[in-house]
Write an enzyme that holds these catalytic residues in place. Structure first.
Site, PDB file in Angstrom:
ATOM      1  N   ASP A   1     -34.175   6.759  -8.495  1.00  0.00           N
ATOM      2  CA  ASP A   1     -35.451   6.259  -8.992  1.00  0.00           C
ATOM      3  C   ASP A   1     -35.656   4.839  -8.482  1.00  0.00           C
ATOM      4  O   ASP A   1     -34.688   4.116  -8.209  1.00  0.00           O
ATOM      5  CB  ASP A   1     -35.453   6.198 -10.534  1.00  0.00           C
ATOM      6  CG  ASP A   1     -35.597   7.588 -11.166  1.00  0.00           C
ATOM      7  OD1 ASP A   1     -36.079   8.504 -10.469  1.00  0.00           O
ATOM      8  OD2 ASP A   1     -35.230   7.727 -12.359  1.00  0.00           O
TER       9      ASP A   1
ATOM     10  N   GLU B   1     -29.825  10.903  -7.529  1.00  0.00           N
ATOM     11  CA  GLU B   1     -29.534  10.405  -8.875  1.00  0.00           C
ATOM     12  C   GLU B   1     -29.691  11.479  -9.950  1.00  0.00           C
ATOM     13  O   GLU B   1     -28.792  11.720 -10.734  1.00  0.00           O
ATOM     14  CB  GLU B   1     -30.428   9.207  -9.204  1.00  0.00           C
ATOM     15  CG  GLU B   1     -30.233   8.725 -10.653  1.00  0.00           C
ATOM     16  CD  GLU B   1     -31.203   7.641 -11.089  1.00  0.00           C
ATOM     17  OE1 GLU B   1     -31.881   7.056 -10.234  1.00  0.00           O
ATOM     18  OE2 GLU B   1     -31.271   7.365 -12.294  1.00  0.00           O
TER      19      GLU B   1
ATOM     20  N   TYR C   1      -4.028  12.498 -27.686  1.00  0.00           N
ATOM     21  CA  TYR C   1      -3.447  13.330 -28.738  1.00  0.00           C
ATOM     22  C   TYR C   1      -1.955  13.562 -28.532  1.00  0.00           C
ATOM     23  O   TYR C   1      -1.204  13.732 -29.471  1.00  0.00           O
ATOM     24  CB  TYR C   1      -4.186  14.664 -28.826  1.00  0.00           C
ATOM     25  CG  TYR C   1      -5.484  14.549 -29.591  1.00  0.00           C
ATOM     26  CD1 TYR C   1      -5.488  14.030 -30.886  1.00  0.00           C
ATOM     27  CD2 TYR C   1      -6.701  14.926 -29.037  1.00  0.00           C
ATOM     28  CE1 TYR C   1      -6.669  13.902 -31.602  1.00  0.00           C
ATOM     29  CE2 TYR C   1      -7.886  14.809 -29.739  1.00  0.00           C
ATOM     30  CZ  TYR C   1      -7.867  14.292 -31.031  1.00  0.00           C
ATOM     31  OH  TYR C   1      -9.022  14.177 -31.732  1.00  0.00           O
TER      32      TYR C   1
END
Lengths: 542, 373
Positions: B245, B193, B99
């Site tokens: 996982d 995780e 911006y």
């Protein structure tokens, strides 16, 4: 009703005025102007005079207009004046096989006749013959029954506006309009193909337009030629046989036709098998007298002439406008952004020499797609979609040349000009506004369109590249400006002004300004190479 | 934001870039800068260092090439803005930077930047061209991930005891280079995780009981999480274990922490922790802990079936082919995964009981050194 009466040609005209170009008010005035202007230009050309023609149109009210034509051509001998303007089909061009404008009209006398039929007013002629000091003025009336002029008044004047020339004044029933089929448009078209002529038009409201002369180079003069055996029809052959002074068929063929020598004449006679008459065998058909031939014999001679292998007619009789002059004419009248002109080498259709000239003009003063057709330097205003020109245009692959094609015609700001000159232009009808479709003519027109098309393509692609370059330059310049301040902040030791200057110098070293348009130097080199290749390609196809 | 130790260096790099561009400009040459090619074909695995890095191939961005001009301009603008940030000891998010620089270019219809998707790659260009971390350019990203454990950090003069942060933990910012590690009583660092597993371990007081610095990454670890893990390992000399996982995605998260990512291969030396070890989940765990009934099927179509391989199958095969997964144990693990078509989530351990993961699974693995390399 047992009384048969011969109809005079003038009466015929009255009943068939539409055939002669007088079918309505708008068309009538264009036809009158056309007849007068064509005559003036032909006459000037014949005598190597740089032509100047004034067309003055005055409004007499009640749909009546007074037309005055003044030229600086060679003038007309006193004894011919009444006949030229007061007798239909009287003219110097009627029997000639020569490229001329006048072939295309029934003549100025038809205009005079129209004037008389619609207003009843006589016409006035003033003429000063080249080499004479006398200025003759006639007031004429035409006896439509006898097809003979009536002299109402004859006098000698003191002066004429030009050193020599002719002035005609006639009153006609007509309407003056502007638009596609108008006097103005006709004269503008004439001005394009006659860049050595000065034309002046005064409209009914007093406005004066000048179509200026841009060259003092006179166009090449056309030469008269004898007919070629391939180009005659039965009626003409019969008339020629009747009028010939030759005593044998052999000498008739050799003296009345071009490209017929003894060998060819012998071949024709042999092929025609005219050596047996009523069971009597002549030594050869060669020795027969022309007036002994039956219609059947003449038909066989015609067939023989058309099947014998005969050299093409000479083509030096043609007088095209020429690439340079036509381009000058285009530029002065239309001011296009780009124009290309091609004058093809002469060719032959049915024993008639002809030559095609095509021009393409793009952009600038041209804002929409247009077709301009000419025959022997005379504009053809009507029946645009009929005839061979449109066919040639339709069969050209315009997208290949950088133009869009919608319907059958090229789109965009493009003008196609097609000029055919020939000792005999084959029109599709008496209106003489569309050229007939002969394969040789179509082929030449197509080749000419392809040639100018290639030139246009080169220009358009160059222009498109130029536009891209211009956009690039603009973009880079804007980006450079954006970077000045950040770069100054990064380096700290150099001012914004200096950095700005460095950027400008960089862009200048990379781009060349051509006509206010920036072109990348490398692209410029490529383009120059491309254009020269294109020119070579064009040269090799010629 | 306070000064970083790197700041002087960063300013010098930016100034030199400007000087280089200016000298080219003065010689009427198109200014340019070279940067390493960031495509996969130029990513190599440095076996010795154990990290991904970029190869030698560079590409040149040059102003007068109309295809480069726009990004070239953006690079210069962003470089100047970063210099301003560093000099003024300020920081800006990459969105704020966008911006700050966005405006219509006079004479043209386009803007300097049409979207953040234009400025983000230019930032990475600058990072690579200057060999300066984005954080050194004082550009921040959203914070993500939490830290818990027996560690005291000094941040902007404040001392933070990471054992006294309740269940919230220390929210990890994108810039951690200015952190000072004051004191600690930790024996290892555990990167987890999922946020949910992190919460479980905190509730079970795993970090307290096991003297662990717990970093909960919440999915793909952010640059801040990776940089922090790297710094913690380097400064405190503690081992790093990674707990994800048991699926291709989890394995890849591990590899990003350990060896670096392909996207940010140029930063591996600052972001990766090559000595990290993989603690689980593994396919072996399924049998060992009797978890077969709580496994999930791999997503997608196996290689042998028509249309395959897709999704998990495809990803697993890709992993198998990466140079940094060539270790035989990993090859075996991936083969087993592909053969069984099974995956196992961290939270499947809850099928035993909630505290199984903190009381049994993790401590046993650490004690027995049951890791994948």
């Amino acid at each position: 009703m047992d009384e048969h009466r011969e109809i005079s040609i003038a009466e015929f005209f009255e009943k068939n005025r539409h055939l002669l170009g007088f079918s309505n008010f708008q068309k009538a005035i264009v036809t009158c102007v056309k007849e007068a202007v064509d005559n003036s230009l032909d006459a000037a050309e014949e005598e190597d005079i740089l032509p100047e023609v004034h067309v003055i149109i005055e409004d007499l009210g009640k749909d009546r207009l007074r037309l005055t034509f003044k030229d600086n051509a060679s003038g007309i001998a006193k004894k011919h004046i009444p006949k030229v303007f007061g007798k239909l089909l009287y003219g110097s061009k009627f029997h000639k096989l020569m490229q001329s404008r006048g072939q295309q009209g029934i003549g100025i006398s038809a205009a005079a006749l129209y004037a008389q039929l619609t207003t009843g007013n006589p016409i006035q002629i003033i003429s000063k013959l080249k080499g004479s000091t006398k200025v003759h003025a006639f007031t004429l009336h035409l006896d439509t029954r006898k097809n003979e002029p009536e002299i109402i008044k004859e006098e000698l004047l003191d002066t004429y506006e030009f050193p020599h020339g002719t002035s005609i004044q006639m009153d006609i029933e007509a309407k003056y309009t502007r638009g596609t089929h108008s006097v103005f448009q006709y004269l503008k078209s004439v001005a394009i193909v006659n860049p050595s002529a000065k034309l002046i038009l005064q409209e009914p409201d007093g406005k004066i337009y000048e179509f200026p002369r841009v060259t003092k180079d006179l166009p090449k003069k056309a030469k008269e030629i004898k007919p070629h055996p391939y180009g005659v029809e039965l009626g003409i052959l019969m008339r020629m046989l009747k009028e010939t002074k030759a005593r044998t068929i052999g000498s008739f063929l050799m003296s009345e036709f071009t490209r017929v020598g003894k060998t060819t004449a012998q071949q024709i006679c042999k092929a025609a098998e005219i050596d047996v008459v009523n069971g009597i065998r002549f030594v050869t058909g060669w020795e027969r007298r022309p007036n002994t031939l039956s219609k059947d014999d003449i038909e066989r001679i015609l067939r023989a002439m058309q099947t014998t292998n005969i050299q093409n007619p000479p083509t030096d009789c043609l007088a095209p406008i020429g690439e340079e002059l036509l381009n000058k004419g285009l530029i002065k009248e239309l001011n296009p952004e780009f124009s290309a002109v091609v004058t093809r080498n002469p060719s032959v259709y049915r024993g008639m020499p002809f030559q095609i000239e095509t021009a393409i003009a793009y952009g600038g003063g041209i804002t929409e797609g247009r077709l301009m057709r000419f025959a022997n330097k005379v504009p053809l205003l009507y029946q645009q979609s009929a005839g061979v020109t449109m066919k040639a245009l339709k069969s050209t692959d315009w997208p290949r040349y950088g133009l869009k094609q919608s319907g059958d015609l090229p789109q965009g700001p493009v003008l196609v000009l097609m000029h055919m000159c020939s000792v005999w232009v084959p029109f599709t009808s008496e209106g003489k506004q569309a050229i007939a479709d002969y394969p040789e003519i179509l082929k030449e027109m197509k080749l000419a369109l392809q040639e100018v098309g290639r030139k246009l393509r080169t220009y358009i692609s160059k222009k498109r590249k130029g536009q891209i370059e211009e956009k690039k330059f603009k973009t880079l310049t804007a980006y450079a400006k954006e970077m000045v301040e950040p770069l100054a902040y990064l380096v700290e030791t150099t001012t914004k002004e200096d950095i700005s200057m460095y950027f400008e110098a960089l862009l200048k070293s990379k781009y060349t300004m051509i006509g206010g348009v920036a072109i990348d130097n490398e692209t410029l080199k490529e383009l120059q190479k491309e254009v020269s290749q294109q020119e070579e390609e064009n040269a090799s196809t010629e | 934001m306070p000064a970083l130790s790197e700041d002087k260096n960063t300013i010098e790099k930016l100034t030199n870039l400007g000087k280089k561009l200016l000298s080219e400009l003065k010689q009427k040459e198109s200014p340019y800068f070279d940067r390493p090619v960031r495509s996969l074909s130029n990513v190599i695995f440095d076996e010795k260092a154990g990290t991904l890095k970029l190869g030698d191939r560079t590409s040149r961005r040059t102003f007068l090439n109309i295809g480069h001009a726009r990004t070239f301009m953006q690079s210069v603008m962003i470089a100047a803005k970063c210099k301003e940030l560093v000099k003024n000891e300020r920081s800006a998010s990459i969105r704020e930077l966008y911006y700050q620089l966005k405006h219509t270019i006079p004479g043209l219809t386009d803007n300097t930047l049409e979207g953040q998707e234009e400025s983000n790659p230019v930032i990475v260009d600058l990072e690579t061209a200057l060999d300066a971390l984005r954080e050194y350019l004082h550009l921040t990203a959203d914070r993500s991930g939490q830290l818990f454990g027996p560690l005291t950090i000094e941040d902007q003069g404040d001392k933070i005891d990471c054992l006294r942060l309740g269940k919230s933990g220390l929210s990890i910012p994108s810039i951690v280079d200015d952190y000072k590690f004051l004191d600690h009583d930790a024996e290892f660092i555990l990167v987890v995780e999922t946020g949910a597993m992190g919460d479980r371990l905190v509730e079970e007081k795993f970090h307290i009981k096991n003297k662990a610095i717990l970093v909960s990454s919440g999915g793909q670890p952010s640059r801040g999480v990776r940089r922090l893990t790297h710094l913690l390992h380097q400064k405190l000399e503690l081992p790093v274990y990674v707990f994800t996982d048991g699926d291709p995605w989890g394995f890849y998260i591990y590899s990003v922490l350990k060896t670096g990512s392909m996207n940010l291969a140029f930063e591996s030396k600052r972001l990766a922790t090559p000595s990290s070890k993989f603690i689980g989940m593994t396919i072996e765990d399924i049998e060992k802990y009797g978890l077969k009934k709580v496994t999930e099927k791999l997503k997608g179509i196996p290689a042998k079936k028509a249309g395959g391989p897709t999704e998990d199958y495809k990803r697993a095969i890709e992993l198998k082919n990466y140079a940094w997964f060539k270790h035989e144990l990993w090859q075996k693990e991936l083969d087993k995964m592909l053969a069984t078509g099974m995956r196992i989530e961290q939270q499947a351990l809850a099928s035993k009981k909630l505290e199984f993961v903190s009381d049994t699974y993790l401590p046993e693995k650490i004690k027995n050194h049951e890791f994948l390399p």
